[in-house]
Design a protein around this motif. Structure first.
Motif, PDB file in Angstrom:
ATOM      1  N   THR A 238       0.832  -1.205   0.000  1.00 48.88           N
ATOM      2  CA  THR A 238       0.000   0.000   0.000  1.00 48.88           C
ATOM      3  C   THR A 238       0.863   1.249   0.000  1.00 48.88           C
ATOM      4  N   ILE A 239       0.529   2.197  -0.866  1.00 48.25           N
ATOM      5  CA  ILE A 239       1.155   3.514  -0.905  1.00 48.25           C
ATOM      6  C   ILE A 239       0.098   4.555  -0.536  1.00 48.25           C
ATOM      7  N   ILE A 240       0.460   5.486   0.326  1.00 48.11           N
ATOM      8  CA  ILE A 240      -0.383   6.647   0.611  1.00 48.11           C
ATOM      9  C   ILE A 240       0.175   7.801  -0.215  1.00 48.11           C
ATOM     10  N   ALA A 241      -0.636   8.401  -1.054  1.00 48.98           N
ATOM     11  CA  ALA A 241      -0.164   9.450  -1.954  1.00 48.98           C
ATOM     12  C   ALA A 241      -1.078  10.659  -1.895  1.00 48.98           C
ATOM     13  N   VAL A 242      -0.523  11.810  -2.231  1.00 53.41           N
ATOM     14  CA  VAL A 242      -1.354  12.991  -2.409  1.00 53.41           C
ATOM     15  C   VAL A 242      -2.413  12.682  -3.470  1.00 53.41           C
ATOM     16  N   ALA A 243      -3.654  13.062  -3.195  1.00 47.02           N
ATOM     17  CA  ALA A 243      -4.773  12.733  -4.078  1.00 47.02           C
ATOM     18  C   ALA A 243      -4.523  13.233  -5.499  1.00 47.02           C
ATOM     19  N   ARG A 244      -4.977  12.452  -6.455  1.00 46.23           N
ATOM     20  CA  ARG A 244      -4.787  12.814  -7.867  1.00 46.23           C
ATOM     21  C   ARG A 244      -5.302  14.227  -8.150  1.00 46.23           C
ATOM     22  N   ASN A 245      -6.464  14.578  -7.597  1.00 48.89           N
ATOM     23  CA  ASN A 245      -7.050  15.896  -7.867  1.00 48.89           C
ATOM     24  C   ASN A 245      -6.213  17.034  -7.293  1.00 48.89           C
ATOM     25  N   ASP A 246      -5.367  16.727  -6.295  1.00 47.17           N
ATOM     26  CA  ASP A 246      -4.518  17.747  -5.677  1.00 47.17           C
ATOM     27  C   ASP A 246      -3.080  17.694  -6.170  1.00 47.17           C
ATOM     28  N   PHE A 247      -2.748  16.679  -6.939  1.00 49.99           N
ATOM     29  CA  PHE A 247      -1.347  16.397  -7.240  1.00 49.99           C
ATOM     30  C   PHE A 247      -0.653  17.571  -7.932  1.00 49.99           C
ATOM     31  N   ALA A 248      -1.336  18.208  -8.861  1.00 50.12           N
ATOM     32  CA  ALA A 248      -0.734  19.318  -9.601  1.00 50.12           C
ATOM     33  C   ALA A 248      -0.457  20.525  -8.720  1.00 50.12           C
ATOM     34  N   ILE A 254       5.446  20.086 -11.439  1.00 50.99           N
ATOM     35  CA  ILE A 254       5.353  18.633 -11.327  1.00 50.99           C
ATOM     36  C   ILE A 254       4.548  18.063 -12.493  1.00 50.99           C
ATOM     37  N   ASP A 255       4.958  16.891 -12.932  1.00 52.89           N
ATOM     38  CA  ASP A 255       4.331  16.233 -14.070  1.00 52.89           C
ATOM     39  C   ASP A 255       3.299  15.239 -13.560  1.00 52.89           C
ATOM     40  N   MET A 256       2.088  15.310 -14.084  1.00 55.03           N
ATOM     41  CA  MET A 256       1.058  14.363 -13.659  1.00 55.03           C
ATOM     42  C   MET A 256       1.428  12.926 -13.996  1.00 55.03           C
ATOM     43  N   ALA A 257       2.396  12.758 -14.879  1.00 53.53           N
ATOM     44  CA  ALA A 257       2.876  11.403 -15.157  1.00 53.53           C
ATOM     45  C   ALA A 257       3.466  10.767 -13.906  1.00 53.53           C
ATOM     46  N   ASP A 258       3.934  11.593 -12.962  1.00 54.79           N
ATOM     47  CA  ASP A 258       4.459  11.046 -11.708  1.00 54.79           C
ATOM     48  C   ASP A 258       3.368  10.336 -10.917  1.00 54.79           C
ATOM     49  N   TYR A 259       2.145  10.878 -10.968  1.00 50.18           N
ATOM     50  CA  TYR A 259       1.061  10.184 -10.278  1.00 50.18           C
ATOM     51  C   TYR A 259       0.800   8.836 -10.933  1.00 50.18           C
ATOM     52  N   ASP A 260       0.892   8.788 -12.229  1.00 48.13           N
ATOM     53  CA  ASP A 260       0.677   7.525 -12.938  1.00 48.13           C
ATOM     54  C   ASP A 260       1.758   6.507 -12.569  1.00 48.13           C
ATOM     55  N   VAL A 261       2.993   6.982 -12.321  1.00 49.18           N
ATOM     56  CA  VAL A 261       4.056   6.077 -11.871  1.00 49.18           C
ATOM     57  C   VAL A 261       3.685   5.458 -10.526  1.00 49.18           C
ATOM     58  N   ILE A 262       3.161   6.294  -9.610  1.00 45.36           N
ATOM     59  CA  ILE A 262       2.743   5.787  -8.307  1.00 45.36           C
ATOM     60  C   ILE A 262       1.606   4.777  -8.472  1.00 45.36           C
ATOM     61  N   ALA A 263       0.620   5.140  -9.286  1.00 42.25           N
ATOM     62  CA  ALA A 263      -0.566   4.293  -9.446  1.00 42.25           C
ATOM     63  C   ALA A 263      -0.242   2.947 -10.076  1.00 42.25           C
ATOM     64  N   SER A 264       0.817   2.891 -10.876  1.00 46.49           N
ATOM     65  CA  SER A 264       1.161   1.644 -11.564  1.00 46.49           C
ATOM     66  C   SER A 264       2.353   0.929 -10.932  1.00 46.49           C
ATOM     67  N   VAL A 275      -3.310   2.139  -3.760  1.00 49.93           N
ATOM     68  CA  VAL A 275      -2.990   3.539  -3.508  1.00 49.93           C
ATOM     69  C   VAL A 275      -4.111   4.187  -2.706  1.00 49.93           C
ATOM     70  N   VAL A 276      -3.772   4.727  -1.545  1.00 48.85           N
ATOM     71  CA  VAL A 276      -4.693   5.491  -0.705  1.00 48.85           C
ATOM     72  C   VAL A 276      -4.429   6.969  -0.982  1.00 48.85           C
ATOM     73  N   GLN A 277      -5.462   7.706  -1.375  1.00 49.57           N
ATOM     74  CA  GLN A 277      -5.292   9.113  -1.742  1.00 49.57           C
ATOM     75  C   GLN A 277      -5.621  10.025  -0.561  1.00 49.57           C
ATOM     76  N   MET A 278      -4.680  10.906  -0.242  1.00 43.09           N
ATOM     77  CA  MET A 278      -4.864  11.842   0.869  1.00 43.09           C
ATOM     78  C   MET A 278      -4.841  13.265   0.316  1.00 43.09           C
ATOM     79  N   PRO A 279      -5.824  14.103   0.691  1.00 45.14           N
ATOM     80  CA  PRO A 279      -5.865  15.463   0.135  1.00 45.14           C
ATOM     81  C   PRO A 279      -4.763  16.347   0.712  1.00 45.14           C
ATOM     82  N   LEU A 280      -4.472  17.426   0.010  1.00 46.28           N
ATOM     83  CA  LEU A 280      -3.713  18.529   0.579  1.00 46.28           C
ATOM     84  C   LEU A 280      -4.664  19.366   1.441  1.00 46.28           C
TER      85      LEU A 280
END
Length: 357
Positions: A238-248, A254-264, A275-280
């Motif tokens: 499990t990875i906890i990551a900044v939510a996709r909607n907040d990632f930018a 920052i490149d949104m492709a980085d979120y895709d790296v995390i997701a895959s 992947v657990v998404q946590m808001p900013l």
């Protein structure tokens, strides 16, 4: 103090001892937590006084469940800090002090990295620290791991041929390391070293075998995008990551492709991570023109220290971390004054694992 190091010509000595150590996950049982206490010697008393309440709160919360090792600039500071902690709720019997001069407080980046062998014997890894690419004073901080190894009597793994800040690398305790190229292999870090060489040294010193690389962002903060404000390992699945909607909103570049790296991403066994998404924060942090990340939390033995900003999403983060760590008490700590200097709670803590029987 035993040293495991590199040869005189700078090339790594290929010895069995360099491969026997591994880094434990942060939520594995701790012997204690190391804190580098704020002082006035580098940036003055106003700086020290504005952020010191964070250290008082951390020491009080952590000391109920583990040792707290406080690095004080000198004996005068030791006495001042002890007076500051009296009456704070801290368990003074669980707190000890060592006098080691430091430039600043960011022990996650500057301090000892504790690793263990298969029998539970510990060592300290000493990576080079150069002030986040020579952006800040660093000569005292660069010496901290060596000083701690000498004080604790632990062997020192000399990895000073590479620059690695602790907040720049995230490990799952099961062989996988996640990092941003911008803060590990970029013009500001390890210039002239191939990524393959840096990976090799990380394999040797931390026992990792699998790498997840994000591009990150250069020049938008002093760290050049440390991973511990972007994504964290909860466990080996499990990875906890900044939510996709907040990632930018993390960094302008920052490149949104980085979120895709995390997701895959896949772990060392080739299995995908959940992947657990946590808001900013919902709004920009007061007094600053950007949002705050809750990913920079710290997992102690009995508590989770959570950065708080006086924002509506503080309660969301508390709820999420309480669900993720049900056996620990979530302790929100206001980091607003600390955050303007570039970091939060994970940046100023360093775990030492408990000895394994």
């Amino acid at each position: 103090m035993a040293t495991i190091g590199i040869s005189a010509d700078g090339r790594q000595k290929e010895t069995e001892s360099m491969y026997k150590y591994t880094i434990m996950s942060e939520d594995a049982p701790h012997e204690g937590t190391w804190l580098a206490w704020p002082h006035h010697h580098t940036y003055g008393t106003a700086y020290r006084d504005s952020i010191e309440p964070v250290w008082v709160a951390m020491a009080a919360a952590l000391s109920g469940g583990e040792r707290v090792h406080i690095i004080a600039y000198d004996e005068t500071e030791h006495r001042r800090i002890a007076r500051k902690l009296e009456g704070s709720g801290a368990d003074m019997a669980a707190i000890d002090f060592v006098a080691v001069p430091t430039d600043d407080v960011w022990i996650r980046d500057t301090g000892p990295v504790f690793v263990c062998d298969s029998s539970g014997r510990q060592a300290v890894v000493d990576f080079a620290f150069d002030g986040w690419g020579r952006k800040a004073p660093h000569s005292l901080d660069d010496a901290v791991p060596r000083r701690v190894a000498a004080i604790t009597g632990l062997p020192l793994c000399d990895a000073s041929d590479v620059v690695i800040e602790g907040g720049a690398v995230e490990t799952d305790g099961a062989g996988t390391l996640m990092a941003c190229e911008s803060s590990v292999v970029s013009p500001g870090r390890n210039r002239g070293l191939a990524k393959e060489y840096v990976e090799r040294r990380l394999r040797q010193c931390l026992g990792v075998s699998n790498f997840i690389w994000l591009k990150g962002a250069i020049g938008e903060d002093i760290t050049d995008a440390h991973i511990d404000g972007i994504a964290r390992f909860y466990d080996s699945h499990t990875i906890i990551a900044v939510a996709r909607n907040d990632f930018a909103d993390l960094y302008e570049g920052i490149d949104m492709a980085d979120y895709d790296v995390i997701a895959s991403a896949r772990n060392a066994d080739g299995e995908p991570y959940r992947v657990v998404q946590m808001p900013l924060t919902r709004k920009n942090v007061r007094g600053l023109g950007y949002k705050g990340s809750y990913l920079n939390f710290y997992v102690g033995n009995t508590v989770v220290l959570m950065p708080a900003y006086g924002d509506a999403n503080d309660s969301v983060a508390v709820r999420m971390l309480t669900e993720l760590y049900p056996g620990r008490r979530v302790v929100p700590i206001d980091v607003t004054k600390l955050y303007k200097h570039g970091g939060m709670l994970h940046c100023v803590t360093r775990q030492q694992p408990a000895a394994r029987q």
